[in-house]
Write a protein that holds these residues in place. Sequence first.
Motif, PDB file in Angstrom:
ATOM      1  N   LYS A  16       3.138  21.432   0.612  1.00 49.42           N
ATOM      2  CA  LYS A  16       3.642  20.192   0.011  1.00 49.42           C
ATOM      3  C   LYS A  16       2.554  19.125  -0.026  1.00 49.42           C
ATOM      4  CE  LYS A  16       8.495  20.926   1.227  1.00 49.42           C
ATOM      5  NZ  LYS A  16       9.669  20.408   1.981  1.00 49.42           N
ATOM      6  N   ALA A  17       1.709  19.103   1.007  1.00 56.36           N
ATOM      7  CA  ALA A  17       0.605  18.143   1.020  1.00 56.36           C
ATOM      8  C   ALA A  17      -0.313  18.369  -0.175  1.00 56.36           C
ATOM      9  CB  ALA A  17      -0.176  18.258   2.330  1.00 56.36           C
ATOM     10  N   LEU A  18      -0.607  19.639  -0.477  1.00 52.83           N
ATOM     11  CA  LEU A  18      -1.502  19.935  -1.589  1.00 52.83           C
ATOM     12  C   LEU A  18      -0.830  19.688  -2.927  1.00 52.83           C
ATOM     13  CD1 LEU A  18      -3.336  23.062  -0.162  1.00 52.83           C
ATOM     14  CD2 LEU A  18      -4.196  20.729  -0.406  1.00 52.83           C
ATOM     15  N   ASP A  19       0.491  19.834  -2.992  1.00 55.03           N
ATOM     16  CA  ASP A  19       1.207  19.448  -4.221  1.00 55.03           C
ATOM     17  C   ASP A  19       1.019  17.958  -4.482  1.00 55.03           C
ATOM     18  OD1 ASP A  19       2.130  22.006  -4.668  1.00 55.03           O
ATOM     19  OD2 ASP A  19       4.088  21.661  -3.737  1.00 55.03           O
ATOM     20  N   VAL A  20       1.124  17.155  -3.414  1.00 55.72           N
ATOM     21  CA  VAL A  20       0.885  15.718  -3.546  1.00 55.72           C
ATOM     22  C   VAL A  20      -0.561  15.473  -3.969  1.00 55.72           C
ATOM     23  CG1 VAL A  20       0.697  13.547  -2.260  1.00 55.72           C
ATOM     24  CG2 VAL A  20       2.677  15.030  -1.909  1.00 55.72           C
ATOM     25  N   LEU A  51      -4.987  -5.604   1.993  1.00 52.59           N
ATOM     26  CA  LEU A  51      -4.163  -4.572   2.624  1.00 52.59           C
ATOM     27  C   LEU A  51      -4.050  -3.336   1.736  1.00 52.59           C
ATOM     28  CD1 LEU A  51      -1.369  -6.917   4.003  1.00 52.59           C
ATOM     29  CD2 LEU A  51      -3.019  -5.633   5.372  1.00 52.59           C
ATOM     30  N   ILE A  52      -4.366  -3.489   0.464  1.00 49.37           N
ATOM     31  CA  ILE A  52      -4.437  -2.402  -0.538  1.00 49.37           C
ATOM     32  C   ILE A  52      -3.075  -1.740  -0.758  1.00 49.37           C
ATOM     33  CG2 ILE A  52      -5.875  -0.453  -1.351  1.00 49.37           C
ATOM     34  CD1 ILE A  52      -7.479  -2.884  -0.730  1.00 49.37           C
ATOM     35  N   PHE A  53      -1.988  -2.367  -0.329  1.00 49.93           N
ATOM     36  CA  PHE A  53      -0.679  -1.771  -0.576  1.00 49.93           C
ATOM     37  C   PHE A  53      -0.397  -1.742  -2.073  1.00 49.93           C
ATOM     38  CE2 PHE A  53       3.890  -1.932  -1.306  1.00 49.93           C
ATOM     39  CZ  PHE A  53       4.315  -0.858  -0.548  1.00 49.93           C
ATOM     40  N   GLY A  54       0.156  -0.618  -2.531  1.00 51.16           N
ATOM     41  CA  GLY A  54       0.531  -0.439  -3.920  1.00 51.16           C
ATOM     42  C   GLY A  54       0.961   0.995  -4.134  1.00 51.16           C
ATOM     43  N   ASP A  55       1.320   1.333  -5.376  1.00 44.63           N
ATOM     44  CA  ASP A  55       1.848   2.675  -5.615  1.00 44.63           C
ATOM     45  C   ASP A  55       0.831   3.766  -5.319  1.00 44.63           C
ATOM     46  OD1 ASP A  55       0.236   1.971  -7.751  1.00 44.63           O
ATOM     47  OD2 ASP A  55       1.703   2.461  -9.301  1.00 44.63           O
ATOM     48  N   GLY A  56      -0.459   3.495  -5.565  1.00 44.76           N
ATOM     49  CA  GLY A  56      -1.474   4.515  -5.293  1.00 44.76           C
ATOM     50  C   GLY A  56      -1.567   4.869  -3.826  1.00 44.76           C
ATOM     51  N   VAL A  57      -1.561   3.861  -2.960  1.00 41.24           N
ATOM     52  CA  VAL A  57      -1.672   4.102  -1.524  1.00 41.24           C
ATOM     53  C   VAL A  57      -0.394   4.733  -0.969  1.00 41.24           C
ATOM     54  CG1 VAL A  57      -1.643   2.847   0.672  1.00 41.24           C
ATOM     55  CG2 VAL A  57      -3.492   2.476  -0.940  1.00 41.24           C
ATOM     56  N   VAL A  58       0.755   4.288  -1.436  1.00 38.12           N
ATOM     57  CA  VAL A  58       2.013   4.882  -0.957  1.00 38.12           C
ATOM     58  C   VAL A  58       2.037   6.375  -1.289  1.00 38.12           C
ATOM     59  CG1 VAL A  58       4.513   4.891  -1.208  1.00 38.12           C
ATOM     60  CG2 VAL A  58       3.303   2.726  -1.072  1.00 38.12           C
ATOM     61  N   SER A  59       1.656   6.716  -2.519  1.00 41.03           N
ATOM     62  CA  SER A  59       1.616   8.141  -2.895  1.00 41.03           C
ATOM     63  C   SER A  59       0.607   8.902  -2.049  1.00 41.03           C
ATOM     64  CB  SER A  59       1.263   8.266  -4.384  1.00 41.03           C
ATOM     65  OG  SER A  59       2.251   7.668  -5.196  1.00 41.03           O
ATOM     66  N   ALA A  60      -0.546   8.301  -1.804  1.00 42.32           N
ATOM     67  CA  ALA A  60      -1.586   9.008  -1.046  1.00 42.32           C
ATOM     68  C   ALA A  60      -1.174   9.230   0.403  1.00 42.32           C
ATOM     69  CB  ALA A  60      -2.894   8.222  -1.118  1.00 42.32           C
ATOM     70  N   TYR A  61      -0.465   8.279   1.006  1.00 41.57           N
ATOM     71  CA  TYR A  61      -0.043   8.462   2.390  1.00 41.57           C
ATOM     72  C   TYR A  61       1.032   9.535   2.531  1.00 41.57           C
ATOM     73  CZ  TYR A  61      -2.740   4.951   4.909  1.00 41.57           C
ATOM     74  OH  TYR A  61      -3.764   4.270   5.520  1.00 41.57           O
ATOM     75  N   ALA A  62       1.702   9.903   1.439  1.00 42.04           N
ATOM     76  CA  ALA A  62       2.628  11.036   1.499  1.00 42.04           C
ATOM     77  C   ALA A  62       1.879  12.308   1.884  1.00 42.04           C
ATOM     78  CB  ALA A  62       3.339  11.208   0.158  1.00 42.04           C
ATOM     79  N   LEU A  63       0.621  12.395   1.485  1.00 37.83           N
ATOM     80  CA  LEU A  63      -0.230  13.533   1.857  1.00 37.83           C
ATOM     81  C   LEU A  63      -0.409  13.591   3.372  1.00 37.83           C
ATOM     82  CD1 LEU A  63      -2.361  15.741   1.264  1.00 37.83           C
ATOM     83  CD2 LEU A  63      -3.959  13.909   0.685  1.00 37.83           C
ATOM     84  N   THR A  64      -0.715  12.451   3.996  1.00 37.27           N
ATOM     85  CA  THR A  64      -0.857  12.400   5.448  1.00 37.27           C
ATOM     86  C   THR A  64       0.442  12.800   6.139  1.00 37.27           C
ATOM     87  OG1 THR A  64      -2.544  10.673   5.346  1.00 37.27           O
ATOM     88  CG2 THR A  64      -1.323  10.860   7.401  1.00 37.27           C
ATOM     89  N   MET A  65       1.564  12.326   5.616  1.00 36.44           N
ATOM     90  CA  MET A  65       2.850  12.627   6.239  1.00 36.44           C
ATOM     91  C   MET A  65       3.155  14.114   6.180  1.00 36.44           C
ATOM     92  SD  MET A  65       4.904   9.269   4.875  1.00 36.44           S
ATOM     93  CE  MET A  65       6.528   9.931   5.289  1.00 36.44           C
ATOM     94  N   HIS A  66       2.909  14.750   5.047  1.00 35.17           N
ATOM     95  CA  HIS A  66       3.122  16.198   4.960  1.00 35.17           C
ATOM     96  C   HIS A  66       2.202  16.935   5.933  1.00 35.17           C
ATOM     97  CE1 HIS A  66       6.108  16.566   1.854  1.00 35.17           C
ATOM     98  NE2 HIS A  66       5.415  15.869   0.983  1.00 35.17           N
ATOM     99  N   ASN A  67       0.957  16.478   6.069  1.00 33.25           N
ATOM    100  CA  ASN A  67       0.057  17.104   7.036  1.00 33.25           C
ATOM    101  C   ASN A  67       0.599  16.984   8.450  1.00 33.25           C
ATOM    102  OD1 ASN A  67      -1.929  18.040   5.298  1.00 33.25           O
ATOM    103  ND2 ASN A  67      -3.185  16.206   5.440  1.00 33.25           N
ATOM    104  N   ASP A  68       1.043  15.776   8.824  1.00 32.06           N
ATOM    105  CA  ASP A  68       1.566  15.571  10.174  1.00 32.06           C
ATOM    106  C   ASP A  68       2.837  16.369  10.417  1.00 32.06           C
ATOM    107  OD1 ASP A  68      -0.521  13.914  10.782  1.00 32.06           O
ATOM    108  OD2 ASP A  68       0.607  12.047  10.568  1.00 32.06           O
TER     109      ASP A  68
END
Length: 407
Positions: free
Chosen positions: A317-321, A294-311
């Motif tokens: 803010k997405a580019l800051d992430v 499932l690859i859940f971990g701190d790296g993936v959680v941080s990376a999905y913040a990028l998707t959320m800012h895009n949406d």
Amino acid sequence: MPAQQDTAPANQTFAQRARTARDRTGLTRPVAAGLVGRSAEWVKGIETGAIGMPRLPMLIRLATVYECDVADLTGDDRISAATYTKAAHADLPAIKRALTTYRLVPGDSRPESAEVLHARVRQAWKLWHGTGDHRSRIATLLPDLLVDTQHAVRALDGPSRRQALIAQAQTYHLAQLFLAFQPTPELVMMTGDRSMAAAQEADSPRAIAGAAWYMNHVYRDANEAAEARVELAEQASALLRQDNEEDLARWGLLQLAVALSFAKVGRAGDAWRYWDRAADAARRLGEGYAHPWLIFGDGVVSAYALTMHNDLVQPGKALDVANALDLDTVPSATRRAYHFVEMARAHGLRDEGVAQVALLQKAFKTSPETVRFNMHTRMVLPELARTGPRAVRSDARELALALGVPM
């Protein structure tokens, strides 16, 4: 998968059809605008008739965001969004046959043990997350895995049967991932439903949680109401214990699923509240932890913040992430490539075509089939090839040809 909807009246104007399509998704104008890379005023202009019908690439982008066909926007039944946006893998017919036909094994034939099935499933996950053409690699394994897990579920009893059901649920997850963003939405829904049914029959909270994560992807892609997605994730979360590493990883993943669902419909407060829960779970699991499939971990959680800012239409803010991300900590080439595409999407929201193309090229190098079957990539490349910065038009055209995107 497109949501079920009534056909628009034939006498509606394009502006009326566009407004109807957006209303059906529940998207606000600002959120819809961000998803297609335009302003809220542009969407308003489209819906009021102040701006005329855009060219085909933008029509395709609107149809994808609104989960409808281009014909639903234009009134021309000869045009279908899937014709232009969805690629079909060469092995799709074989996977479809494996899912829709049954190779019945004689009742006295000895099934593989649940342990052997799980080992084969683990190997398939490694291939899925590895470098290269991950869809092509698992396509060679899926038909036999589907047959063998079905046989084991019929032939085994007790705990061994429950373990076989868990292996079957994961096999359907892999099939669902293979099918995603191809012109077979009914099979994506079917595999999601079958995986949840197997997980429930196994009476395994962990398997149910995994199925709920993948069903959330189906619901988001179908623009199902956020409440339905949240309810599923919450119910599955309640079955898990947070004092157990395996359970905590799946609990955190479901918090992330809810966060992504709320971000897609513009509910920022709710989205970040659930993201915080996911981030807390990742912190408790420890720096560098990543679930094996499932690859859940701190790296993936941080990376999905990028998707959320895009949406949420927050490209800055997405580019800051993005600038703070270390994708080398994500042990999955498919996920890394997806996050590179999301970085490109953030630059696209700011009309920064040079960076956009460079990141799409990086994503393609990381995992070619992730990019080939990514809807955003297939929508933006033709436009970048024609109207992007002169310095990258040839690069965009070359990448579009490599992906088989119609120009």
